[in-house]
Write a protein that holds these residues in place. Structure first.
Motif, short mmCIF file in Angstrom:
data_model
loop_
_atom_site.label_atom_id
_atom_site.label_comp_id
_atom_site.label_asym_id
_atom_site.label_seq_id
_atom_site.Cartn_x
_atom_site.Cartn_y
_atom_site.Cartn_z
N PHE A 11 -7.28 -1.55 -3.69
CA PHE A 11 -7.16 -0.45 -2.66
C PHE A 11 -6.59 0.18 -4.28
O PHE A 11 -6.57 1.36 -4.16
CB PHE A 11 -5.75 -1.28 -2.05
N GLN A 28 1.29 7.11 -6.92
CA GLN A 28 -0.22 8.27 -7.29
C GLN A 28 1.01 9.57 -7.39
O GLN A 28 1.15 10.00 -8.03
CB GLN A 28 -0.32 8.82 -6.16
N TYR A 29 2.33 9.50 -6.33
CA TYR A 29 2.71 10.73 -7.02
C TYR A 29 3.99 10.35 -7.58
O TYR A 29 5.77 10.93 -7.56
CB TYR A 29 3.26 10.93 -5.47
N SER A 84 1.04 -1.41 -0.22
CA SER A 84 -0.01 0.16 0.06
C SER A 84 0.68 1.47 0.40
O SER A 84 0.69 2.21 -0.74
CB SER A 84 -0.97 0.02 1.14
N GLU A 86 6.71 8.19 -7.52
CA GLU A 86 7.95 8.45 -6.09
C GLU A 86 8.21 6.49 -5.81
O GLU A 86 9.20 7.02 -5.49
CB GLU A 86 7.76 9.46 -5.02
N LYS A 127 -8.70 2.08 -6.42
CA LYS A 127 -9.51 2.97 -5.91
C LYS A 127 -8.73 4.32 -5.72
O LYS A 127 -8.29 5.49 -5.91
CB LYS A 127 -10.03 2.84 -4.44
N ASN A 128 -7.30 3.91 -5.23
CA ASN A 128 -6.23 5.46 -4.99
C ASN A 128 -6.01 5.54 -6.50
O ASN A 128 -6.04 7.21 -6.55
CB ASN A 128 -4.83 4.19 -4.73
N LYS A 137 -8.12 6.41 -9.01
CA LYS A 137 -9.37 6.68 -8.98
C LYS A 137 -9.75 8.36 -9.03
O LYS A 137 -9.83 9.35 -8.69
CB LYS A 137 -10.78 6.41 -8.62
N LEU A 138 -8.86 7.95 -7.16
CA LEU A 138 -8.64 9.30 -6.11
C LEU A 138 -7.76 9.67 -7.09
O LEU A 138 -8.35 11.51 -6.98
CB LEU A 138 -8.94 9.43 -5.05
N THR A 139 -6.69 9.79 -7.61
CA THR A 139 -6.02 10.74 -7.60
C THR A 139 -6.08 11.96 -9.32
O THR A 139 -6.20 12.74 -9.76
CB THR A 139 -4.57 9.80 -8.66
N ASN A 197 0.92 4.19 -2.60
CA ASN A 197 0.83 5.38 -2.75
C ASN A 197 1.99 6.29 -3.15
O ASN A 197 1.58 7.69 -3.80
CB ASN A 197 0.89 6.10 -1.31
N LYS A 198 3.14 5.84 -2.85
CA LYS A 198 4.61 6.47 -3.52
C LYS A 198 4.19 6.48 -5.23
O LYS A 198 4.06 7.38 -6.06
CB LYS A 198 5.70 5.65 -3.25
#
Lengths: 75, 186
Positions: free
Chosen positions: A40, A15-16, A8, A18, A43-44, A46-48, A12-13
């Motif tokens: 997950f 999404q940026y 996870s 990184e 969804k992540n 999608k949020l970005t 998250n990384k």
């Protein structure tokens, strides 16, 4: 093999932009057999996309400070 | 429900970004939007004694900002003629004489809605961000909206990277839940 917790974080990384290549490969393999992380990740992403689409703006801290000063002067 | 009361000292921290976003999509100029938000706060202070606590602080501020945005458009359109919409035949020679119907927006196109929808989406996201715990929202805003690098944020907040990613993770999961309720289920 990586844990879901690590996966996870990599997600998250990602999404940026990184995450390193090695991390991305590990993550890709993890997604193959982990349904929860796959969901997950979806969804992540999608949020970005939503955040990009909304084109959010924020005031910088200095500008906020200026506003605070003005409010205090007037109150 | 408890009675709403005004607390001007916390306005900037709580609502500045929300109001700014509201203004910026409506006047499409960051400088003007900033001024409008500032004017809103000042006007709010002036009329604070008229606040009856019927609406929440934020609703009340947004209502003032709405008037400010309208005033702004009135001001730039002060000459009567400027507000009129004139439709002329196209003056380009190759399309001269074409009928007006061809200049009318395509009724079946949904592209025009995109902008409105994006403005509302921005509002929804901003609302969800304001519901996050303070630390999480600070990290999320710095990372996502202001686009700062991980290193800079760590230095500024005095945390280490793994700490930061945990915070980002929590913020993102909260936002997903919040948007799921407020945006996708509307």
């Amino acid at each position: 093999m990586i844990s879901c917790e690590k996966a996870s974080t990599i997600c998250n990384k990602k999404q940026y932009k990184e995450a390193t290549l090695l991390e991305q490969i590990k993550f890709g393999i993890h997604l193959l057999f982990c349904k929860a992380c796959a969901a997950f990740s979806k969804k992540n992403k999608k949020l970005t996309i939503l955040c990009d689409k909304a084109n959010l703006h924020n005031l910088s801290e200095q500008e906020k400070e200026k506003m605070k000063v003005k409010i205090e002067l007037n109150s | 429900m408890t009675e709403n009361s005004l607390n001007p000292a916390s306005w900037v921290d709580k609502y500045a970004d929300y109001l700014f976003n509201y203004a910026v999509v409506r006047v499409s100029d960051a400088e003007i939007a900033k001024d409008l938000v500032q004017e809103t706060f000042l006007a709010a202070l002036k009329s604070a004694k008229n606040y009856q606590g019927a609406a929440s602080e934020r609703t009340w501020l947004i209502a003032i900002l709405k008037r400010k945005v309208i005033d702004y458009y009135r001001k730039i359109n002060s000459k009567k003629g400027k507000a009129e919409v004139r439709i002329n035949y196209s003056s380009q020679s190759d399309s001269a004489g074409d009928w007006l119907e061809e200049n009318v927006a395509d009724p079946f196109s949904t592209l025009e809605n995109d902008q409105i929808e994006n403005a509302e989406l921005g509002q929804a996201i901003q609302e969800c961000i304001s519901k996050l715990p303070k630390k999480q929202s600070a990290v999320f805003v710095m990372k996502t909206i202001r686009g700062l690098s991980t290193e800079d944020i760590c230095n500024e907040l005095g945390i280490n990277p793994s700490n930061l990613w945990v915070m980002v993770h929590r913020a993102r999961t909260n936002l997903m839940g919040c948007l799921n309720e407020n945006w996708f289920k509307l």
